[in-house]
Scaffold this motif. Structure first.
Motif, PDB file in Angstrom:
ATOM      1  N   GLY A  62       1.103  -1.203  -0.058  1.00 19.02           N
ATOM      2  CA  GLY A  62       0.073   0.174  -0.054  1.00 19.02           C
ATOM      3  C   GLY A  62       0.889   1.236  -0.051  1.00 19.02           C
ATOM      4  N   VAL A  63       0.209   2.306  -0.495  1.00 18.98           N
ATOM      5  CA  VAL A  63       0.705   3.638  -0.547  1.00 18.98           C
ATOM      6  C   VAL A  63      -0.062   4.569   0.543  1.00 18.98           C
ATOM      7  N   LEU A 114      -1.887  13.348  -7.453  1.00 15.85           N
ATOM      8  CA  LEU A 114      -2.627  12.157  -6.739  1.00 15.85           C
ATOM      9  C   LEU A 114      -3.202  11.177  -7.992  1.00 15.85           C
ATOM     10  N   VAL A 165      -0.470   9.018  -8.737  1.00 14.19           N
ATOM     11  CA  VAL A 165      -0.070   7.900  -7.681  1.00 14.19           C
ATOM     12  C   VAL A 165      -0.893   6.845  -8.051  1.00 14.19           C
ATOM     13  N   ARG A 166      -2.368   7.401  -8.048  1.00 11.33           N
ATOM     14  CA  ARG A 166      -3.677   6.269  -8.242  1.00 11.33           C
ATOM     15  C   ARG A 166      -3.361   5.327  -9.456  1.00 11.33           C
ATOM     16  N   CYS A 178      -0.455   2.847  -8.772  1.00 14.52           N
ATOM     17  CA  CYS A 178      -0.963   1.730  -7.807  1.00 14.52           C
ATOM     18  C   CYS A 178      -1.915   0.658  -8.381  1.00 14.52           C
ATOM     19  N   LEU A 184      -4.222   1.890  -2.430  1.00 16.68           N
ATOM     20  CA  LEU A 184      -3.750   3.305  -2.080  1.00 16.68           C
ATOM     21  C   LEU A 184      -4.857   3.942  -0.779  1.00 16.68           C
ATOM     22  N   LEU A 238      -5.613   7.009   1.349  1.00 13.34           N
ATOM     23  CA  LEU A 238      -5.717   8.546   1.776  1.00 13.34           C
ATOM     24  C   LEU A 238      -6.019   8.994   3.263  1.00 13.34           C
ATOM     25  N   CYS A 245      -9.047  11.882  -7.473  1.00 14.18           N
ATOM     26  CA  CYS A 245      -8.321  10.456  -7.148  1.00 14.18           C
ATOM     27  C   CYS A 245      -9.288   9.984  -6.052  1.00 14.18           C
ATOM     28  N   PRO A 262      -9.598   6.947  -3.516  1.00 17.96           N
ATOM     29  CA  PRO A 262      -8.672   5.932  -2.772  1.00 17.96           C
ATOM     30  C   PRO A 262      -9.334   4.546  -2.642  1.00 17.96           C
TER      31      PRO A 262
END
Length: 392
Positions: free
Chosen positions: A179-180, A199, A202-203, A206, A213, A215, A236, A238
């Motif tokens: 996970g991030v 973001l 990042v999504r 992932c 993800l 958040l 984004c 999560p």
């Protein structure tokens, strides 16, 4: 009382502000000399409807007459908790539909970290430098600030750090990553917003590697940025949403929300994958439900963006280098920690409550109740400018 405070109550810093509180109402806190302090901090974003809001107080009193704690979380059907979880689902995008209620933001982070490991079978967690997600051992492990962590090592293994808003670092998110975890807006670092679709990127990363993800909306959430949750500003969604602080309306709460498919993993293999005695406490859930209803059914979120513009209009001074953040999650940046400290302490003497941020020593926190009036904003900003003029 002051001597007893220092003698019997454990302190978190060598120099607490030590105001002796008598009562609080609306945007004001009153000390035992009945001096009124205009509150620009809201309990560090924890009282979005101000102090002693009648709808919250009435909800708490009504629940007190019915029952308090009756059973550990998740065993009995308790109306306040069910209605709170249902209202959250109603106001969240697919697939965020199932909520686990806990006692604090940091506990919600712990649950989310466990869930990404359980779901992926992986152990690596990626967080951001200068991140703050709470102060328990797991949350501290993903804190990106070594000075606050070194005395408590060893912490969780397999934690890696990336730089917030640095797209090149996204290659560090790999098929080994469970996970991030990111704050939607970095809080302790100085209210740093994501830029250039960060973001979203990042999504996407992932999704590419099968990482989940998380958040952290403990500070930006519950209407503070003009949306119910900050991620709604940045396109984004999560896999796991973490909330706390403002959700309780002044009562202690945390929660994490994900799809039913993900959350059901906490039921079995092993059973009791996450467990809490007091999570979803009926009185606290009643307070949170009243808070969430008021924010979602009123125009407070729209007002938040208008009030942000008023703050930005009024907070202009040679010693103000920047006003960061969004909505009523704002931070004044001054040229030095010395100036920031002087402003915060002198403003308290003048009846205005300000506060610091964790890792950016030049920042002055401005996170007032969402219910603060334009006149109160003008009054408080005038005090800040007067103090800056004296310092200059």
């Amino acid at each position: 009382m002051r001597s007893d405070f220092y003698k019997y109550q454990t302190q978190t810093t060598p120099h607490p502000l030590a105001m002796e509180v008598s009562h609080a109402k609306g945007s004001y806190i009153f000390d035992t000399n009945n001096k009124a302090y205009l509150d620009f901090v809201a309990g560090v974003s924890a009282t979005p409807l101000g102090h002693n809001h009648p709808k919250i107080i009435n909800a708490i009193k009504a629940q007190l007459d019915k029952y308090l704690h009756v059973m550990v979380y998740g065993e009995y059907i308790q109306k306040p908790a069910v209605e709170l979880a249902k209202l959250l689902a109603k106001n969240l995008p697919h697939p965020l539909e199932s909520t686990y209620l806990v006692n604090s933001g940091t506990e919600a982070i712990e649950g989310a970290l466990k869930l990404v490991k359980r779901a992926t079978g992986r152990s690596e967690i990626i967080s951001a430098k200068d991140a703050y997600h709470g102060n328990t051992m797991g949350s501290m492990s993903v804190m990106g600030y070594e000075e606050r962590k070194q005395a408590f090592r060893p912490l969780l293994p397999d934690i890696r750090f990336i730089n917030f808003n640095n797209e090149e670092d996204l290659t560090k998110i790999t098929s080994k990553t469970a996970g991030v975890i990111l704050e939607t807006i970095q809080g302790g670092a100085g209210f740093i917003e994501p830029k250039n679709g960060y973001l979203e990127k990042v999504r996407k990363r992932c999704n590419e590697v099968g990482a989940l993800l998380i958040l952290d909306e403990i500070q930006p959430g519950i209407g503070r940025t003009g949306k119910l949750f900050g991620f709604e500003n940045y396109n984004c969604i999560p896999d796991i949403l973490v909330m706390g602080k403002g959700l309780g309306g002044g009562m202690p709460i945390g929660a994490f929300t994900a799809s039913s498919k993900l959350m059901n993993l906490l039921q079995d293999n092993p059973k009791l994958g996450h467990i809490t005695t007091f999570g979803g406490h009926p009185v606290i859930a009643a307070s949170a439900l009243a808070t969430l209803r008021e924010i979602t059914e009123s125009d407070l979120m729209a007002q938040t963006l208008e009030k942000e513009q008023l703050f930005r209009k009024l907070l202009v001074h040679p010693l103000i280098e920047d006003v960061r953040g969004k909505g009523l999650m704002l931070a004044i940046i001054t040229p030095s920690a010395h100036i920031t400290n002087s402003v915060i302490l002198q403003c308290q003497d003048e009846g205005l409550i300000l506060f610091w941020l964790l890792f950016e020593p030049r920042a002055i926190r401005i996170t007032p109740p969402l219910t603060i009036s334009n006149d109160e904003i003008t009054k408080g900003c005038s005090i800040i400018i007067d103090i800056l003029n004296k310092i200059q």
